[in-house]
Scaffold this motif. Structure first.
Motif, PDB file in Angstrom:
ATOM      1  N   MET A   1       4.055   5.494   3.176  1.00 43.98           N
ATOM      2  CA  MET A   1       4.454   4.696   2.010  1.00 43.98           C
ATOM      3  C   MET A   1       3.563   3.461   1.842  1.00 43.98           C
ATOM      4  SD  MET A   1       6.628   5.723  -0.070  1.00 43.98           S
ATOM      5  CE  MET A   1       7.903   6.948   0.159  1.00 43.98           C
TER       6      MET A   1
ATOM      7  N   LYS B   1      -1.032  -8.068  -2.572  1.00 42.09           N
ATOM      8  CA  LYS B   1      -0.786  -9.511  -2.713  1.00 42.09           C
ATOM      9  C   LYS B   1      -1.498 -10.037  -3.954  1.00 42.09           C
ATOM     10  CE  LYS B   1       1.654 -10.877   0.898  1.00 42.09           C
ATOM     11  NZ  LYS B   1       2.991 -11.374   0.664  1.00 42.09           N
TER      12      LYS B   1
ATOM     13  N   LEU C   1       2.950  -3.211  -2.581  1.00 40.77           N
ATOM     14  CA  LEU C   1       2.344  -4.042  -3.609  1.00 40.77           C
ATOM     15  C   LEU C   1       1.244  -4.899  -3.019  1.00 40.77           C
ATOM     16  CD1 LEU C   1       3.018  -4.613  -6.610  1.00 40.77           C
ATOM     17  CD2 LEU C   1       4.021  -6.723  -5.779  1.00 40.77           C
TER      18      LEU C   1
ATOM     19  N   LEU D   1       1.912   2.589  -1.387  1.00 40.43           N
ATOM     20  CA  LEU D   1       2.754   2.123  -2.485  1.00 40.43           C
ATOM     21  C   LEU D   1       3.044   0.642  -2.404  1.00 40.43           C
ATOM     22  CD1 LEU D   1       5.312   5.022  -2.360  1.00 40.43           C
ATOM     23  CD2 LEU D   1       3.263   4.852  -3.734  1.00 40.43           C
TER      24      LEU D   1
ATOM     25  N   GLY E   1       3.773  -3.042 -18.123  1.00 36.78           N
ATOM     26  CA  GLY E   1       3.484  -3.907 -16.987  1.00 36.78           C
ATOM     27  C   GLY E   1       2.283  -4.768 -17.345  1.00 36.78           C
ATOM     28  N   ARG E   2       1.425  -5.011 -16.359  1.00 37.95           N
ATOM     29  CA  ARG E   2       0.264  -5.859 -16.600  1.00 37.95           C
ATOM     30  C   ARG E   2      -0.693  -5.179 -17.572  1.00 37.95           C
ATOM     31  NH1 ARG E   2      -2.598  -6.596 -11.329  1.00 37.95           N
ATOM     32  NH2 ARG E   2      -4.638  -6.019 -12.097  1.00 37.95           N
ATOM     33  N   THR E   3      -0.920  -5.806 -18.711  1.00 35.09           N
ATOM     34  CA  THR E   3      -1.646  -5.095 -19.778  1.00 35.09           C
ATOM     35  C   THR E   3      -3.106  -4.852 -19.440  1.00 35.09           C
ATOM     36  OG1 THR E   3      -1.871  -7.230 -20.876  1.00 35.09           O
ATOM     37  CG2 THR E   3      -0.196  -5.747 -21.725  1.00 35.09           C
TER      38      THR E   3
ATOM     39  N   ALA F   1      -0.817  -9.580  -7.062  1.00 38.86           N
ATOM     40  CA  ALA F   1      -1.023  -8.563  -8.084  1.00 38.86           C
ATOM     41  C   ALA F   1      -0.503  -8.997  -9.450  1.00 38.86           C
ATOM     42  CB  ALA F   1      -0.341  -7.277  -7.655  1.00 38.86           C
ATOM     43  N   SER F   2       0.101 -10.161  -9.497  1.00 41.08           N
ATOM     44  CA  SER F   2       0.820 -10.487 -10.727  1.00 41.08           C
ATOM     45  C   SER F   2       0.168 -11.607 -11.531  1.00 41.08           C
ATOM     46  CB  SER F   2       2.249 -10.857 -10.370  1.00 41.08           C
ATOM     47  OG  SER F   2       2.300 -11.358  -9.080  1.00 41.08           O
ATOM     48  N   LYS F   3      -1.140 -11.521 -11.658  1.00 40.56           N
ATOM     49  CA  LYS F   3      -1.809 -12.573 -12.419  1.00 40.56           C
ATOM     50  C   LYS F   3      -1.596 -12.419 -13.921  1.00 40.56           C
ATOM     51  CE  LYS F   3      -6.115 -13.666 -11.340  1.00 40.56           C
ATOM     52  NZ  LYS F   3      -7.432 -13.310 -10.760  1.00 40.56           N
ATOM     53  N   LYS F   4      -1.485 -11.196 -14.355  1.00 43.73           N
ATOM     54  CA  LYS F   4      -1.403 -10.988 -15.795  1.00 43.73           C
ATOM     55  C   LYS F   4      -0.222 -10.094 -16.131  1.00 43.73           C
ATOM     56  CE  LYS F   4      -5.452 -12.614 -17.540  1.00 43.73           C
ATOM     57  NZ  LYS F   4      -6.157 -12.749 -18.793  1.00 43.73           N
ATOM     58  N   SER F   5       0.217 -10.177 -17.343  1.00 46.47           N
ATOM     59  CA  SER F   5       1.283  -9.302 -17.780  1.00 46.47           C
ATOM     60  C   SER F   5       1.177  -9.157 -19.279  1.00 46.47           C
ATOM     61  CB  SER F   5       2.634  -9.909 -17.443  1.00 46.47           C
ATOM     62  OG  SER F   5       2.986 -10.824 -18.449  1.00 46.47           O
TER      63      SER F   5
ATOM     64  N   GLY G   1       4.500  -8.461 -14.190  1.00 43.32           N
ATOM     65  CA  GLY G   1       3.154  -8.905 -13.879  1.00 43.32           C
ATOM     66  C   GLY G   1       2.389  -7.964 -12.969  1.00 43.32           C
TER      67      GLY G   1
END
Lengths: 584, 186
Positions: B1, B8, B6, B4, A290-292, B10-14, A559
């Motif tokens: 739950m 907001k 997600l 658990l 996932g996000r590293t 949360a997906s800046k990096k991968s 991400g």
């Protein structure tokens, strides 16, 4: 003493010398001399497939289920280009495979001759190494070298391109023993200081985890035994990648289930919260991490891998150990025992308690139904009805593949064949044929989706020709399920081209191939239908009509971090935002 | 739950934004690679660089051991320390590669490059070009009444400096070999 023979005879003799019993292939103009030699002997069995891609996947299935290299024989030009997908698949999943291709005669190379392709150029990036043999005298040595490279170090596919005139010409045969030793000798033994350091950290760890991968299986059955011993003796919980399933038994007390994008809640949470991570033969693939920058932020990381280029490629580790998994684990256990078998028992007990809480979440729970077959239910029933059998599972690629990894259990290595790194739809059907040929008496089930399955459905012809008993268990949702799931989550439920409008009648299709077809759409009939499939003496296509819009959970969105999973009953609105939306 | 759900944004990096743990400064390294002198070996090396998105600043290759069928490839590359480590590991695992040494970190080394520079002009510019060539110890290997071809050997920096001086004086053509390098001492 050297023996004189034709190039074609040298090929067959070298394969015999290497202990090859099975070759998967498809003839054509540029390999006819080799096929003529194959015709005149009985030691090597040739399996005629229906498409060269299938020959490579069948060889992968054979290799993964036996631990021996798979061998493929195809012709020049389109024969070679069709094999490219399978070679790339084997490269990413580290499967030993030797591909022999015919080539136009040396004096015609470069002339755009009929069925000429620059096979060496095309396959250079998708093989571990490849060779164009222009001299019959070095043909035997090259083939022996090819086997050495394919099976030594991190295994992978190799290719030997043999022009037709080289197959006809006379040359010296060099035996395997007489061949000169290659300078390609990857390191096997791990550095003992690093191993000792890893043991020291393991002894102190309050929250250890073992993260194992396909490298354990590639290292041999002994490596899996050592892994089990290490996990059970130290009490460290263990999770595995898709490729590593079966190295540690699913019934084992420390088993957490698979980790990663569709891994279990407990495995991913434990990866995130651990203070000591022992990565054994895995490579921190993006489906896993996932996000590293949020990957297991507080752990001391040890990485055992035979390939130095895997170290620090994606995740920086504290102690790398380069070597063969079996050798390193053996040394590690020795060092740990000689230091008095220490563990942080109090810490681990707390850790186990925490893990039990996570397990109680029951992340694989799904909404059951009396009226429609849920794909998860179909796999649970398959699991129950085949448990205890001598069973091998292959899969295609997509939702069904993840469900197979989640709901089927694997007690031993070499039992689960799936396209992990490349994600090749169309892998499972031919792979199941390769497994069945290697294990004629065993139960081989290909868990498939109807879309993937159609990609290499011509191989049903191979199945009926050799009476391969493989069971094609198709979870038919009339959709490209995983594509549809992503479109639902990322693209406003605009289902662009992710369904099939004119699927074949799979029962009639089975009959057309001379196999048995079974269809099931009612959960009440499922057990009987599965038993009918298992009891049938011959290949079966099982058309299991399942819920069309089921999503595969848990899911770490692209991400996101390990502790940011979407669970089955959670809202998915806005789950993947910003940059994550651009990821695959 | 709720725990658990997600978060907001949360997906800046991968995994696609590989964070380099060793530092983000780009460095230039000279790698000396001994390879089997066989057909296609250079394509393998170059294919590795292009396929994995590494940089090649310069590359020289020639057979150095006829009996042993070995060639030396000298590659000047740039990247963060983590990328340089990856390049070395990726090269080292290739079957026809015998050894990879990083001359930039393995100790002192000497690096030289040869360039040929054609300068056209008359009068003062021609005299000035000749005078500067003398200062840089460049040799004249061809001459006409209106042109010189200079041959100059030295570090890439020295050649860069000479080339820059020749530009206003009528530089019309330039050929450089790329760097050849060896470690100093035994």
């Amino acid at each position: 003493m050297t023996r004189q023979m034709t190039g074609a005879q040298i090929v067959v003799q070298a394969l015999k010398d290497q202990g090859v019993d099975t070759v998967f292939g498809y003839p054509g103009g540029a390999v006819l001399p080799i096929y003529d030699e194959i015709f005149q002997q009985n030691e090597i069995r040739h399996i005629i497939v229906r498409h060269e891609q299938a020959a490579t996947h069948a060889a992968e299935g054979y290799a993964r289920s036996t631990g021996k290299p798979g061998v493929v024989l195809v012709t020049s030009g389109p024969g070679a280009t069709n094999a490219v997908t399978g070679m790339t698949d084997a490269l990413l999943d580290s499967i030993p495979m030797i591909v022999l291709t015919g080539q136009v005669p040396t004096f015609m190379i470069g002339n755009d001759a009929f069925q000429e392709a620059d096979t060496i150029g095309i396959t250079r990036p998708c093989t571990k190494h490849n060779w164009l043999v222009k001299d019959t005298n070095i043909l035997a040595e090259t083939i022996h070298q090819a086997f050495h490279v394919a099976t030594t170090g991190r295994p992978g596919p190799v290719l030997v391109d043999i022009p037709k005139d080289v197959q006809f010409a006379m040359g010296d045969y060099t035996t395997k023993l007489k061949s000169k030793t290659s300078h390609y000798q990857p390191r096997i033994k791990g550095d003992i200081d690093s191993i000792t350091k890893a043991v020291e950290m393991l002894e102190k760890a309050k929250r250890p985890i073992i993260y194992s991968g396909g490298g354990v299986i590639n290292s041999g059955v002994g490596a899996s035994q050592l892994l089990r011993e290490l996990a059970d003796a130290t009490g460290a919980p263990i999770t595995s990648t898709l490729m590593g399933l079966g190295a540690y038994p699913a019934s084992g007390k420390n088993w957490l289930g698979m980790l990663g994008m569709h891994g279990t809640y407990e495995a991913n949470m434990a990866m995130h919260d651990c203070d000591f991570m022992l990565c054994v033969g895995a490579r921190f693939d993006d489906r896993i991490t996932g996000r590293t920058d949020a990957f297991s932020p507080n752990s001391y990381k040890v990485h055992i891998d035979i390939d130095p280029s895997s170290i620090n490629k994606i995740i920086h580790v504290d102690t790398p150990i380069i070597g063969d998994i079996g050798h390193v684990l053996e040394d590690m256990l020795k060092v740990w025992k000689s230091r008095g078998r220490k563990t942080n028992a109090a810490g681990i007990a707390k850790w186990q308690a925490k893990i039990s809480e996570w397990k109680a979440v029951d992340c694989l729970k799904y909404q059951s139904s009396d009226t429609i077959i849920k794909p998860q239910y179909a796999l649970q029933r398959l699991e129950v009805l085949t448990k205890g059998r001598d069973r091998y599972i292959t899969t295609e690629v997509g939702q069904h593949q993840m469900w197979a990894a989640q709901y089927l259990t694997f007690e031993d290595p070499h039992r689960f064949m799936t396209s992990g790194g490349l994600g090749t739809m169309g892998y499972g059907t031919p792979a199941s044929m390769g497994v069945q040929i290697a294990h004629p008496e065993s139960l081989v089930v290909n868990v498939a989706g109807e879309a993937s399955w159609l990609m290499n459905m011509q191989e049903m012809g191979t199945a009926t020709q050799y009476n391969l008993q493989t069971k094609q268990f198709i979870l038919n949702n009339e959709r490209l399920g995983m594509v549809r799931q992503w479109q639902e989550l990322l693209h406003g439920s605009r289902y662009s081209h992710s369904w099939s409008e004119s699927l074949p009648d799979f029962v009639k299709l089975a009959e057309a191939f001379g196999a048995k077809g079974i269809r099931c759409s009612d959960p009440a009939d499922l057990d009987d239908a599965i038993m009918e499939m298992l009891d049938h003496d011959g290949p079966v296509i099982f058309d299991c009509l399942v819920e069309k819009h089921e999503n595969c959970y848990p899911m770490i969105p692209s991400g996101a971090a390990h502790n940011e999973m979407i669970m089955g009953d959670a809202s998915t609105e806005g789950a993947i935002t910003g940059k994550g939306g651009a990821l695959v | 739950m709720n725990a658990l759900a997600l978060k907001k944004g949360a997906s800046k990096k991968s995994a696609y934004d590989l964070k380099n743990p060793l530092g983000d400064e780009v460095e230039t390294h000279t790698l000396s690679v001994i390879v089997d002198n066989e057909s296609g070996v250079l394509a393998r090396v170059i294919g590795l660089f292009s396929g994995r998105g590494y940089n090649i600043d310069s590359l020289t290759v020639a057979e150095t051991d006829h009996e042993g069928h070995l060639s030396r490839v000298t590659i000047v590359t740039t990247g963060t320390p983590a990328v340089i480590e990856q390049i070395k590991a990726q090269l080292d695992r290739m079957v026809p590669i015998h050894s990879v040494s990083d001359l930039t970190v393995d100790g002192p080394s000497v690096e030289r490059e040869l360039a040929m520079i054609k300068v056209s002009g008359k009068g003062d510019k021609r005299v000035e070009a000749m005078r500067l060539a003398d200062i840089f110890r460049a040799n004249v290997v061809d001459t006409t009444l209106t042109s010189f071809v200079f041959e100059i050997t030295g570090t890439p920096e020295k050649i860069d400096a000479f080339v820059e001086l020749m530009r206003p004086l009528g530089l019309t053509d330039l050929a450089r070999t790329g760097v050849a390098a060896l470690p100093r001492g035994l």
